[in-house]
Design an enzyme around this catalytic site. Sequence first.
Site, mmCIF file in Angstrom:
data_model
loop_
_atom_site.group_PDB
_atom_site.id
_atom_site.type_symbol
_atom_site.label_atom_id
_atom_site.label_comp_id
_atom_site.label_asym_id
_atom_site.label_seq_id
_atom_site.Cartn_x
_atom_site.Cartn_y
_atom_site.Cartn_z
ATOM 1 N N CYS A 172 -1.648 -3.047 6.751
ATOM 2 C CA CYS A 172 -1.671 -1.774 7.499
ATOM 3 C C CYS A 172 -2.900 -1.686 8.392
ATOM 4 O O CYS A 172 -2.929 -0.902 9.326
ATOM 5 C CB CYS A 172 -1.574 -0.565 6.563
ATOM 6 S SG CYS A 172 -2.875 -0.443 5.336
ATOM 7 N N CYS A 200 0.854 -1.188 0.000
ATOM 8 C CA CYS A 200 0.000 0.000 0.000
ATOM 9 C C CYS A 200 0.890 1.238 0.000
ATOM 10 O O CYS A 200 1.938 1.282 0.630
ATOM 11 C CB CYS A 200 -0.963 0.003 1.188
ATOM 12 S SG CYS A 200 -0.343 0.746 2.686
ATOM 13 N N GLU A 201 0.420 2.231 -0.753
ATOM 14 C CA GLU A 201 1.256 3.422 -0.915
ATOM 15 C C GLU A 201 1.200 4.343 0.297
ATOM 16 O O GLU A 201 1.983 5.269 0.385
ATOM 17 C CB GLU A 201 0.888 4.169 -2.193
ATOM 18 C CG GLU A 201 -0.493 4.790 -2.213
ATOM 19 C CD GLU A 201 -0.789 5.449 -3.555
ATOM 20 O OE1 GLU A 201 -0.187 5.042 -4.562
ATOM 21 O OE2 GLU A 201 -1.625 6.372 -3.574
ATOM 22 N N HIS A 202 0.286 4.096 1.207
ATOM 23 C CA HIS A 202 0.199 4.981 2.376
ATOM 24 C C HIS A 202 1.118 4.541 3.515
ATOM 25 O O HIS A 202 1.564 5.370 4.295
ATOM 26 C CB HIS A 202 -1.251 5.037 2.876
ATOM 27 C CG HIS A 202 -2.195 5.521 1.823
ATOM 28 N ND1 HIS A 202 -3.383 4.894 1.528
ATOM 29 C CD2 HIS A 202 -2.095 6.553 0.958
ATOM 30 C CE1 HIS A 202 -3.979 5.545 0.535
ATOM 31 N NE2 HIS A 202 -3.215 6.545 0.166
ATOM 32 N N HIS A 203 1.370 3.225 3.632
ATOM 33 C CA HIS A 203 2.201 2.713 4.734
ATOM 34 C C HIS A 203 3.352 1.848 4.244
ATOM 35 O O HIS A 203 4.158 1.368 5.035
ATOM 36 C CB HIS A 203 1.354 1.874 5.696
ATOM 37 C CG HIS A 203 0.154 2.595 6.236
ATOM 38 N ND1 HIS A 203 -1.074 2.548 5.642
ATOM 39 C CD2 HIS A 203 0.030 3.403 7.328
ATOM 40 C CE1 HIS A 203 -1.934 3.286 6.335
ATOM 41 N NE2 HIS A 203 -1.289 3.817 7.367
ATOM 42 N N HIS A 205 -5.110 -6.114 3.878
ATOM 43 C CA HIS A 205 -4.182 -4.991 3.996
ATOM 44 C C HIS A 205 -3.509 -5.053 5.356
ATOM 45 O O HIS A 205 -4.179 -4.847 6.381
ATOM 46 C CB HIS A 205 -4.933 -3.666 3.816
ATOM 47 C CG HIS A 205 -5.435 -3.474 2.415
ATOM 48 N ND1 HIS A 205 -5.015 -2.440 1.618
ATOM 49 C CD2 HIS A 205 -6.276 -4.223 1.667
ATOM 50 C CE1 HIS A 205 -5.601 -2.551 0.434
ATOM 51 N NE2 HIS A 205 -6.375 -3.620 0.436
ATOM 52 N N GLN A 217 -5.702 -0.547 -3.603
ATOM 53 C CA GLN A 217 -6.354 -1.686 -4.263
ATOM 54 C C GLN A 217 -7.323 -1.239 -5.369
ATOM 55 O O GLN A 217 -7.460 -1.901 -6.396
ATOM 56 C CB GLN A 217 -7.093 -2.535 -3.219
ATOM 57 C CG GLN A 217 -7.688 -3.803 -3.812
ATOM 58 C CD GLN A 217 -8.328 -4.672 -2.747
ATOM 59 O OE1 GLN A 217 -7.849 -4.716 -1.615
ATOM 60 N NE2 GLN A 217 -9.400 -5.358 -3.099
HETATM 61 ZN ZN LIG Z 1 -1.936 1.271 4.137
#
Ligand SMILES: [Zn+2]
Length: 205
Positions: free
Chosen positions: A168, A97-100, A166, A138
């Site tokens: 995260c 995931c690009e956020h975490h 996920h 996703q």
């Molecule tokens: Zn994430």
Amino acid sequence: MSSTIPSLERARALRAEASRPNRAEIEAAIRTIIRGVGEDPERDGLIETPSRVARALEEAFAGYAQDPVEFLKKTFEETGGYDEMIALRGIRFESHCEHHMAPITGQAWVAYVPSGRIVGISKLARVVEVYAKRLQVQERLTVQIANAIDVVLKPQGVGVVIKATHHCMTARGVRKPGSDLVTSRMLGCFRDNPATRQEFLALAV
Ligand SMILES: [Zn+2]
């Protein structure tokens, strides 16, 4: 409109390529992280860790160097008039995931109804693999897989369903292990014809 999006993406890719750090810089950054967690990167057990992590990152993000449009172009026209659904089910993948930068692990169901041209089935799995090996959400992963097949094969329709966990949110944050996220993208006859959509969803769940 549609022609401006690829050129913006290309410009972004070129900018990213121009400022791309080399392997030594990446390893130095990983040593900084090791010091940041309170460890000594010169300790015996950690001395090789930066190069191992750098190699693992190269593998996890190998998808940036590949363009699915290129390998999907190799199609076959001797289909014997086959015009029913072709579905590859349960394609396992690992993304981040690009956020975490946390792992996303899941399965993809990819289907299309051809109009004259078919593609080797392994190519359907490779499309998933290439887009998965990038920083993702996703929803975008789902759309990119469907759109690549739609643009290159020009089939009667494309359907993609992804179910993924996920890390995260299962292993940190709200900590909800056992939950998964389901996304879908339906194009052409998968969007317009309820019977086609149902046939596909029955295969996928
Ligand atoms: Zn994430």
